[in-house]
Scaffold this motif. Structure first.
Motif, PDB file in Angstrom:
ATOM      1  N   SER A  26       0.831  -1.210   0.000  1.00  0.00           N
ATOM      2  CA  SER A  26       0.000   0.000   0.000  1.00  0.00           C
ATOM      3  C   SER A  26       0.862   1.255   0.000  1.00  0.00           C
ATOM      4  CB  SER A  26      -0.907   0.021   1.232  1.00  0.00           C
ATOM      5  OG  SER A  26      -1.850  -1.012   1.143  1.00  0.00           O
ATOM      6  N   ALA A  27       0.342   2.287  -0.641  1.00  0.00           N
ATOM      7  CA  ALA A  27       1.050   3.568  -0.692  1.00  0.00           C
ATOM      8  C   ALA A  27       0.030   4.689  -0.817  1.00  0.00           C
ATOM      9  CB  ALA A  27       2.019   3.589  -1.869  1.00  0.00           C
ATOM     10  N   GLU A  28       0.440   5.880  -0.420  1.00  0.00           N
ATOM     11  CA  GLU A  28      -0.427   7.057  -0.475  1.00  0.00           C
ATOM     12  C   GLU A  28      -0.633   7.574  -1.899  1.00  0.00           C
ATOM     13  OE1 GLU A  28      -1.976   8.612   2.191  1.00  0.00           O
ATOM     14  OE2 GLU A  28      -1.317   6.870   3.348  1.00  0.00           O
ATOM     15  N   THR A  29       0.353   7.326  -2.758  1.00  0.00           N
ATOM     16  CA  THR A  29       0.298   7.862  -4.125  1.00  0.00           C
ATOM     17  C   THR A  29       0.465   6.739  -5.145  1.00  0.00           C
ATOM     18  OG1 THR A  29       2.687   8.188  -4.275  1.00  0.00           O
ATOM     19  CG2 THR A  29       1.385  10.004  -3.333  1.00  0.00           C
ATOM     20  N   LYS A  31       2.562   6.830  -7.560  1.00  0.00           N
ATOM     21  CA  LYS A  31       4.015   6.654  -7.716  1.00  0.00           C
ATOM     22  C   LYS A  31       4.570   5.730  -6.630  1.00  0.00           C
ATOM     23  CE  LYS A  31       8.296   9.249  -8.186  1.00  0.00           C
ATOM     24  NZ  LYS A  31       8.944  10.565  -8.188  1.00  0.00           N
ATOM     25  N   GLY A  32       4.088   5.902  -5.409  1.00  0.00           N
ATOM     26  CA  GLY A  32       4.518   5.036  -4.316  1.00  0.00           C
ATOM     27  C   GLY A  32       4.091   3.592  -4.526  1.00  0.00           C
ATOM     28  N   LEU A  33       2.902   3.403  -5.057  1.00  0.00           N
ATOM     29  CA  LEU A  33       2.407   2.055  -5.340  1.00  0.00           C
ATOM     30  C   LEU A  33       3.263   1.381  -6.410  1.00  0.00           C
ATOM     31  CD1 LEU A  33       0.184   0.060  -4.523  1.00  0.00           C
ATOM     32  CD2 LEU A  33      -1.214   1.014  -6.344  1.00  0.00           C
ATOM     33  N   VAL A  34       3.630   2.128  -7.447  1.00  0.00           N
ATOM     34  CA  VAL A  34       4.497   1.586  -8.496  1.00  0.00           C
ATOM     35  C   VAL A  34       5.854   1.210  -7.903  1.00  0.00           C
ATOM     36  CG1 VAL A  34       5.751   2.168 -10.618  1.00  0.00           C
ATOM     37  CG2 VAL A  34       3.330   2.737 -10.412  1.00  0.00           C
ATOM     38  N   LYS A  35       6.387   2.081  -7.060  1.00  0.00           N
ATOM     39  CA  LYS A  35       7.677   1.800  -6.417  1.00  0.00           C
ATOM     40  C   LYS A  35       7.597   0.510  -5.599  1.00  0.00           C
ATOM     41  CE  LYS A  35      10.976   3.936  -3.215  1.00  0.00           C
ATOM     42  NZ  LYS A  35      11.254   5.136  -2.416  1.00  0.00           N
ATOM     43  N   ASN A  36       6.541   0.363  -4.804  1.00  0.00           N
ATOM     44  CA  ASN A  36       6.387  -0.836  -3.977  1.00  0.00           C
ATOM     45  C   ASN A  36       6.186  -2.080  -4.830  1.00  0.00           C
ATOM     46  OD1 ASN A  36       6.693   0.713  -1.694  1.00  0.00           O
ATOM     47  ND2 ASN A  36       4.524   0.734  -1.168  1.00  0.00           N
ATOM     48  N   HIS A  37       5.452  -1.939  -5.921  1.00  0.00           N
ATOM     49  CA  HIS A  37       5.227  -3.060  -6.838  1.00  0.00           C
ATOM     50  C   HIS A  37       6.542  -3.506  -7.469  1.00  0.00           C
ATOM     51  CE1 HIS A  37       3.702  -5.084 -10.524  1.00  0.00           C
ATOM     52  NE2 HIS A  37       2.753  -5.479  -9.707  1.00  0.00           N
ATOM     53  N   ASN A  38       7.330  -2.543  -7.917  1.00  0.00           N
ATOM     54  CA  ASN A  38       8.633  -2.868  -8.505  1.00  0.00           C
ATOM     55  C   ASN A  38       9.564  -3.505  -7.476  1.00  0.00           C
ATOM     56  OD1 ASN A  38       7.978  -2.005 -11.074  1.00  0.00           O
ATOM     57  ND2 ASN A  38       8.739   0.063 -10.738  1.00  0.00           N
ATOM     58  N   TYR A  39       9.516  -3.003  -6.264  1.00  0.00           N
ATOM     59  CA  TYR A  39      10.343  -3.581  -5.202  1.00  0.00           C
ATOM     60  C   TYR A  39       9.914  -5.018  -4.913  1.00  0.00           C
ATOM     61  CZ  TYR A  39      12.717  -4.250  -0.762  1.00  0.00           C
ATOM     62  OH  TYR A  39      13.504  -4.754   0.245  1.00  0.00           O
ATOM     63  N   ALA A  40       8.610  -5.269  -4.896  1.00  0.00           N
ATOM     64  CA  ALA A  40       8.108  -6.623  -4.651  1.00  0.00           C
ATOM     65  C   ALA A  40       8.607  -7.582  -5.733  1.00  0.00           C
ATOM     66  CB  ALA A  40       6.581  -6.609  -4.596  1.00  0.00           C
ATOM     67  N   LYS A  41       8.578  -7.133  -6.971  1.00  0.00           N
ATOM     68  CA  LYS A  41       9.086  -7.979  -8.053  1.00  0.00           C
ATOM     69  C   LYS A  41      10.585  -8.231  -7.892  1.00  0.00           C
ATOM     70  CE  LYS A  41       7.426  -5.656 -11.544  1.00  0.00           C
ATOM     71  NZ  LYS A  41       7.038  -5.251 -12.917  1.00  0.00           N
ATOM     72  N   ALA A  42      11.328  -7.220  -7.455  1.00  0.00           N
ATOM     73  CA  ALA A  42      12.758  -7.396  -7.220  1.00  0.00           C
ATOM     74  C   ALA A  42      13.002  -8.384  -6.074  1.00  0.00           C
ATOM     75  CB  ALA A  42      13.414  -6.047  -6.913  1.00  0.00           C
ATOM     76  N   ALA A  43      12.156  -8.330  -5.045  1.00  0.00           N
ATOM     77  CA  ALA A  43      12.272  -9.276  -3.927  1.00  0.00           C
ATOM     78  C   ALA A  43      12.015 -10.702  -4.406  1.00  0.00           C
ATOM     79  CB  ALA A  43      11.306  -8.892  -2.807  1.00  0.00           C
ATOM     80  N   LEU A  44      11.003 -10.879  -5.249  1.00  0.00           N
ATOM     81  CA  LEU A  44      10.735 -12.209  -5.811  1.00  0.00           C
ATOM     82  C   LEU A  44      11.918 -12.700  -6.642  1.00  0.00           C
ATOM     83  CD1 LEU A  44       7.009 -11.831  -6.889  1.00  0.00           C
ATOM     84  CD2 LEU A  44       7.902 -13.271  -5.042  1.00  0.00           C
ATOM     85  N   HIS A  58       0.502 -10.222  -1.941  1.00  0.00           N
ATOM     86  CA  HIS A  58      -0.099  -8.999  -2.473  1.00  0.00           C
ATOM     87  C   HIS A  58       0.098  -8.815  -3.975  1.00  0.00           C
ATOM     88  CE1 HIS A  58       3.729  -7.308  -0.699  1.00  0.00           C
ATOM     89  NE2 HIS A  58       3.801  -6.791  -1.901  1.00  0.00           N
ATOM     90  N   LEU A  59       1.039  -9.500  -4.576  1.00  0.00           N
ATOM     91  CA  LEU A  59       1.128  -9.427  -6.033  1.00  0.00           C
ATOM     92  C   LEU A  59       0.131 -10.369  -6.691  1.00  0.00           C
ATOM     93  CD1 LEU A  59       4.890  -9.066  -6.981  1.00  0.00           C
ATOM     94  CD2 LEU A  59       3.124  -7.328  -6.807  1.00  0.00           C
ATOM     95  N   PHE A  60      -0.302 -11.375  -5.973  1.00  0.00           N
ATOM     96  CA  PHE A  60      -1.277 -12.323  -6.514  1.00  0.00           C
ATOM     97  C   PHE A  60      -2.715 -11.897  -6.219  1.00  0.00           C
ATOM     98  CE2 PHE A  60      -3.777 -16.285  -5.822  1.00  0.00           C
ATOM     99  CZ  PHE A  60      -3.913 -16.629  -7.160  1.00  0.00           C
ATOM    100  N   TYR A  61      -3.042 -11.714  -4.965  1.00  0.00           N
ATOM    101  CA  TYR A  61      -4.434 -11.466  -4.592  1.00  0.00           C
ATOM    102  C   TYR A  61      -4.962 -10.110  -5.061  1.00  0.00           C
ATOM    103  CZ  TYR A  61      -4.188 -15.752  -1.942  1.00  0.00           C
ATOM    104  OH  TYR A  61      -4.049 -17.069  -1.586  1.00  0.00           O
ATOM    105  N   THR A  62      -4.091  -9.144  -5.258  1.00  0.00           N
ATOM    106  CA  THR A  62      -4.569  -7.839  -5.743  1.00  0.00           C
ATOM    107  C   THR A  62      -4.943  -7.880  -7.218  1.00  0.00           C
ATOM    108  OG1 THR A  62      -2.301  -7.105  -6.135  1.00  0.00           O
ATOM    109  CG2 THR A  62      -3.307  -6.496  -4.009  1.00  0.00           C
TER     110      THR A  62
END
Length: 129
Positions: A26-29, A31-44, A58-62
């Motif tokens: 989750s993010a307020e903006t 841009k923040g959501l995109v950043k978190n999404h990209n980070y999640a993919k990097a973590a995977l 959260h990458l699956f259920y969303t």
């Protein structure tokens, strides 16, 4: 046959560890959501390169539940937490800090006695922005 050869290879190898990945979502903006999404993919990416079978709820259920709707968010989190019963351990990616959902996931893992491993990655090198 080639199928038998593949089955032989699969049977000989040790199973890879199933790892629950925690990262912020989750993010307020936007841009923040995109950043978190990209980070999640990097973590995977980092997890799979370590020889793990990562699961990041959260990458699956969303894909079909809305994180903006409290009932959907709770459904997704509860479903994701079920995987903790089967995982080998939990990998918590901390470069962006801890979100409320991450803290809840860590607490759930601790209640189940799961090993919790905190990780940092050079995610900008993986193409995240």
């Amino acid at each position: 046959s080639s199928v038998e050869g593949i089955q032989e290879i699969i049977l000989v190898r040790q199973p890879l560890p199933l790892v629950v990945v925690e990262s912020p979502f989750s993010a307020e903006t936007a841009k923040g959501l995109v950043k978190n999404h990209n980070y999640a993919k990097a973590a995977l990416h980092d997890s799979i390169k370590r020889g793990e079978v990562p699961f990041l709820s959260h990458l699956f259920y969303t894909q079909f539940l809305s994180d903006k709707m409290p009932a959907d968010r709770e459904l997704g989190m509860r479903a994701g937490w079920q995987v903790y019963y089967y995982c080998s351990y939990v990998a918590v990616y901390i470069d962006l800090g801890y979100s409320e959902g991450m803290v809840q996931g860590i607490e759930h893992a601790a209640r189940l006695g799961k090993k919790i491993e905190r990780r940092k990655i050079d995610w900008l090198q993986l193409g995240a922005k």
